[in-house]
Design a protein around this motif. Structure first.
Motif, PDB file in Angstrom:
ATOM      1  N   PHE A   1     -18.163   6.092 -31.770  1.00  0.00           N
ATOM      2  CA  PHE A   1     -16.582   6.276 -31.701  1.00  0.00           C
ATOM      3  C   PHE A   1     -16.412   7.493 -32.699  1.00  0.00           C
ATOM      4  N   PHE A   2     -16.985   8.052 -33.622  1.00  0.00           N
ATOM      5  CA  PHE A   2     -16.659   9.274 -34.213  1.00  0.00           C
ATOM      6  C   PHE A   2     -16.898  10.403 -33.402  1.00  0.00           C
TER       7      PHE A   2
ATOM      8  N   LYS B   1     -11.204  10.827 -20.950  1.00  0.00           N
ATOM      9  CA  LYS B   1      -9.951  10.803 -20.707  1.00  0.00           C
ATOM     10  C   LYS B   1      -9.131  11.825 -21.564  1.00  0.00           C
ATOM     11  N   ILE B   2      -9.642  11.989 -22.858  1.00  0.00           N
ATOM     12  CA  ILE B   2      -8.856  12.878 -23.819  1.00  0.00           C
ATOM     13  C   ILE B   2      -9.178  14.366 -23.295  1.00  0.00           C
TER      14      ILE B   2
ATOM     15  N   ASN C   1     -16.887   4.385 -25.017  1.00  0.00           N
ATOM     16  CA  ASN C   1     -16.417   5.492 -25.788  1.00  0.00           C
ATOM     17  C   ASN C   1     -16.549   6.698 -25.260  1.00  0.00           C
TER      18      ASN C   1
ATOM     19  N   GLU D   1      -6.138  16.861 -22.186  1.00  0.00           N
ATOM     20  CA  GLU D   1      -5.937  17.922 -22.886  1.00  0.00           C
ATOM     21  C   GLU D   1      -5.670  19.221 -21.881  1.00  0.00           C
TER      22      GLU D   1
ATOM     23  N   SER E   1     -13.483   7.149 -23.024  1.00  0.00           N
ATOM     24  CA  SER E   1     -12.362   7.672 -23.783  1.00  0.00           C
ATOM     25  C   SER E   1     -12.289   9.090 -24.132  1.00  0.00           C
TER      26      SER E   1
ATOM     27  N   ILE F   1     -15.759  10.571 -30.321  1.00  0.00           N
ATOM     28  CA  ILE F   1     -14.758  10.703 -29.532  1.00  0.00           C
ATOM     29  C   ILE F   1     -13.736  11.883 -29.914  1.00  0.00           C
ATOM     30  N   GLY F   2     -13.574  12.728 -28.925  1.00  0.00           N
ATOM     31  CA  GLY F   2     -12.697  14.016 -29.377  1.00  0.00           C
ATOM     32  C   GLY F   2     -13.190  15.157 -29.673  1.00  0.00           C
ATOM     33  N   ASN F   3     -14.753  15.144 -30.282  1.00  0.00           N
ATOM     34  CA  ASN F   3     -15.246  16.097 -31.087  1.00  0.00           C
ATOM     35  C   ASN F   3     -16.399  16.538 -30.348  1.00  0.00           C
TER      36      ASN F   3
END
Lengths: 432, 428
Positions: free
Chosen positions: A21-22, A388-389, A382, A393, A385, A24-26
């Motif tokens: 989870f951590f 999708k981000i 995960n 963006e 997700s 995600i996005g990074n």
């Protein structure tokens, strides 16, 4: 004279890394390079390279009367390219003999045929293009992921211009009918169907080294004897299996390679059989009947249906959520995104989420990196997700002008361009 | 005043809230003058922080007169010879091995090693009952060897040890109830555990409960005299700033977190249902269920069934720093426990500036004012509270400020002073 059609499927999943989870996005990298590389190298050493060498020798020693066919998924070709380019070279050698046919399929071993016709077509086209680039032949016969087939899928394949397709000779479809004839599609009879003889195929693929099997050990004489006992009028015996049967599902020590080495001679000896490729088959034979398959079938598990990929709520959820993103991916048409989009569609991700543990757990645990289907689901969602981000963006900010990713891609393309040029020039020098 | 204290685990080797609470309390007690603690655990690893007290590992205690002791012990404590499958704490990592193994109650006699010491795992494993039994047995030796004025035993695993020590030294016994089997089992109590719990409470001169909720259970279900039961609330260790590294939050949406064992006691299913309700109204949110346990798979399947898995994430069991990392990126912390004797984790969340929603069925709800309290079963209220905090920034700002202030005033030294009063009252 009966024909024997040998077909081998080659696919290796592109495994995802432990994506938490951590992340995600990074972190936008999803693949477990270490595992993928080690499995590919191991498989190359234990299966693909030795088996290819045997086939090449057999073709040469039997002087064009031994023929086989393959389908290799795009995902696997990508991995060969990165981790074991020598495997591709050895397939090229096989292709050059003229006795090896390569079939078409979806690029990423996906289930797109069940969800989206357009996506399906795009993937099939890109796979065929890849095969042509590598092996110099345009696939004429189609093989869908895991032999998934229905009347509608067949019609879609026919509309793409393919003349034939291979699928499972599932008992609940054929009933009393024999798989040892050519059939045709119910919607478009121009599409001819080759049905897998699952008994004879699985005798080699699954049961070869099972010592509790009453026919163990399986010898080439025994196998030919079974062929001899088939009905006289039957035309074609389709022996389809994973290529990993040689050296992986059946280990070297079981004698599987010796079986392979001796099989062609044993079959050809009596003079009542010949080897053909699927393209030969559809040219030579006429369909005996229409195959009605209103609901999709496959070659997996006892059920021969889709329940291995889309059989529980986890799989359905992941599958639906994935294809909800299709529009965004298409409208962006971003190179890196397209690549990940392709890889995320691999049917393996859904296969790992299968909860039918008890009956077919064995097959499902092959190459499975996860402890449980729940684990597989969590990890996949995960990743999805994060994907999708990225889509959101990119859509908001427009295409990034000069991101590192794009720069790298540009350089990659440049390197490839130069490489092909060098190759061309080298060839020219040699021929001069 | 010398205190002989029996615990089951001690930092850094902890798997549940009990170890954290014991550590905090002993640290607090060490600040009181004229008070020495001998803290006994089944297994001392040797890397524990011993600056605040003397730590004795039952695994390092030399045993004398083995045969005689066993006979004496067996005749007096026959109730300890149980052969049932007990699952005392549902420790997530141990749970599966534990349930599957068939190791229960095989050994009736203990083996000592060459140095005359018993071996302990110090875990909540398959041989738990045997370990409790061994622990009690060693406790009598420890009680003989270490001079003390009062005995303090934490939770049912240590009650037999406390009783054994009391029998040898004759000093008063205080039992500390961090949880009862009514909380852990949701009502269907294991009779063997109940028996040990009741035995401990009956033998005690004073009982400390971590909340009034627990105190009522002790009085009503275990038939204890109300005057014998005292409530002492837990507190929370202040977080040092080095522990808090800045973490980049990868997602733009608000993050709502559930953190704990995913077992019936913690009410994870209410969290999933509330998440579904919130997601129907707003898309600007992600839910995270951190932890593991026997209901994890059910929760994964339920989230998939509801079709919210792209917004509902699972992390698995989180350790050490990852817990703080999780709080760092959280905007709301939810503890919908069905029955929670105390519940330290909401306090940890508040320290990290995270607004909390807790169930009314938790001990911690008795002392917190700057938290939203709902009935655990009231999914609508829970959803409403989550929506409010993520949607109205002013609300969340107030909760953060006031909550931090409130939690910073909950100090273990206060709890320790209270415990000290209990000791004094018992001795006099």
């Amino acid at each position: 004279m009966k024909s024997i059609c040998l077909y081998f499927q080659i696919h290796q999943p592109l495994r995802l890394r432990r994506y938490r989870f951590f992340d995600i996005g990074n972190d936008h990298y999803y693949y477990d390079d270490f595992t993928n590389e080690s499995i590919i190298s191991k498989m190359a050493k234990e299966c693909y390279l030795p088996a290819n060498k045997i086939l090449l020798d057999l073709i040469k020693s039997n002087k064009q009367s031994f023929k086989v066919s393959f389908s290799i998924t795009g995902v696997t070709l990508d991995q060969f390219e990165s981790y074991a380019p020598e495997v591709i070279e050895s397939f090229k050698q096989l292709a050059e003999t003229g006795c090896v046919e390569f079939l078409a399929e979806t690029y990423s071993h996906s289930l797109a045929a069940l969800k989206d016709q357009d996506e399906f077509k795009v993937q099939v086209k890109s796979h065929s293009q890849r095969i042509q680039e590598l092996f110099g032949q345009k696939p004429k016969v189609f093989r869908n992921t895991e032999l998934i087939y229905s009347d509608d899928i067949g019609a879609a394949v026919a509309s793409l211009g393919y003349k034939g397709m291979i699928t499972e000779g599932a008992k609940h479809i054929l009933g009393w009918k024999s798989p040892n004839y050519l059939y045709c599609n119910a919607v478009n009879p121009k599409l001819k169907l080759l049905m897998r003889n699952y008994t004879l195929s699985d005798d080699i693929a699954f049961r070869f080294s099972v010592q509790s099997w009453n026919e163990w050990p399986l010898t080439t004489e025994k196998f030919v004897n079974w062929l001899d006992h088939l009905d006289e009028k039957e035309e074609i015996v389709n022996v389809f299996m994973d290529y990993e049967t040689f050296g992986e599902h059946q280990k070297k020590e079981s004698g599987i390679f010796e079986f392979l080495i001796n099989l062609p001679a044993a079959i050809l000896k009596s003079g009542s059989y010949k080897f053909i490729t699927p393209s030969d088959a559809i040219k030579e034979y006429q369909p005996i009947a229409v195959a009605h398959v209103p609901h999709a079938i496959s070659w997996a598990d006892e059920e021969r249906d889709l329940s291995a990929w889309l059989g529980n709520s986890l799989q359905n959820e992941a599958f639906t959520k994935l294809y909800e993103l299709k529009k965004d991916v298409e409208s962006l048409n971003h190179e890196r995104i397209n690549k990940d989009w392709n890889y995320l569609q691999c049917s393996d991700h859904f296969y790992f989420m299968c909860t039918k543990f008890f009956s077919d757990g064995d097959m499902h645990s092959y190459f499975n990196p996860y402890n449980s289907p729940y684990d597989a689901f969590i990890n996949y969602m995960n990743v999805l997700s994060d994907f999708k981000i990225r889509l959101d963006e990119l859509r908001e900010n427009g295409k990034p002008a000069l991101s590192i990713e794009n720069e790298l891609l540009k350089k990659d393309r440049l390197i490839k361009k130069y490489e092909t040029e060098i190759k061309k020039l080298k060839k020219k020098i040699l021929s001069d | 005043m010398k205190v002989l204290m029996f615990g089951w685990e001690f930092p850094p080797h902890i798997s549940g809230g009990l170890g954290t609470a014991c550590y905090g309390l002993t640290k607090g007690l060490s600040k009181i003058d004229d008070l020495d603690i001998i803290f006994v655990v089944p297994k001392a690893y040797g890397d524990e922080d011993e600056s605040k007290m003397k730590l004795v590992g039952a695994n390092n205690t030399h045993i004398k007169q083995i045969q005689e002791h066993i006979r004496k012990f067996k005749s007096k404590h026959t109730y300890l010879e149980v052969e049932s499958e007990l699952i005392p704490y549902n420790d997530p990592d141990e749970y599966y091995t534990f349930r599957n193994s068939k190791l229960f109650g095989k050994n009736k006699l203990f083996k000592v090693n060459s140095e005359g010491k018993l071996e302990f795992t110090g875990k909540y494993g398959a041989n738990l009952i045997e370990e409790i039994y061994k622990y009690a047995y060693v406790a009598s030796t420890i009680s003989m060897d270490n001079e003390h004025d009062i005995i303090h035993a934490h939770d049912w695993l240590c009650y037999p040890a406390g009783i054994a020590a009391k029998e040898v030294s004759g000093k008063p016994l205080v039992v500390h109830v961090h949880a009862t089997d009514f909380d852990r089992s949701g009502g269907s109590v294991n009779p063997k555990v109940f028996e040990i719990e009741k035995m401990g409470m009956d033998a005690a001169d004073k009982i400390i409960a971590v909340s009034n909720l627990t105190r009522n259970i002790i009085i009503e279900k275990y038939g204890q005299d109300p005057s014998k039961v005292e409530t002492v609330y837990n507190a929370v260790e202040p977080v040092s700033f080095e522990q808090k590294q800045a973490n980049k939050k990868g997602v733009k949406e608000k993050v709502v977190t559930f953190l704990g064992r995913i077992t019936m006691q913690k009410g994870p299913e209410y969290f999933v249902e509330a998440a579904n309700a919130v997601l129907k109204r707003t898309n600007n949110v992600r839910f995270v269920m951190a932890g593991s346990g026997d209901m994890l798979e059910k929760m994964v399947a339920r989230a998939a069934q509801l079709g919210i898995s792209d917004r509902f994430h699972f992390t698995g069991f989180l350790k050490g720093d990852d817990v703080f990392k999780m709080f760092e990126i959280s905007d709301v912390y939810v503890m919908p426990s069905v029955s929670e004797p105390f519940g330290i984790s909401p306090l940890e969340a508040m320290q990290s500036n995270v607004p909390v929603i807790i169930s009314k069925q938790s001990g911690v709800s008795e002392i917190l004012t700057h938290a939203i309290k709902v009935d655990y079963w009231d999914i609508d209220a829970l959803a409403d509270a989550i929506y409010g905090i993520i949607k109205y920034d002013s609300l969340s700002r107030v909760f953060k400020e006031k909550g931090k202030e409130e939690v910073d005033n909950l100090k273990w030294t206060n709890a320790a002073r209270h415990v000290h009063q209990v000791y004094s009252a018992v001795i006099n």
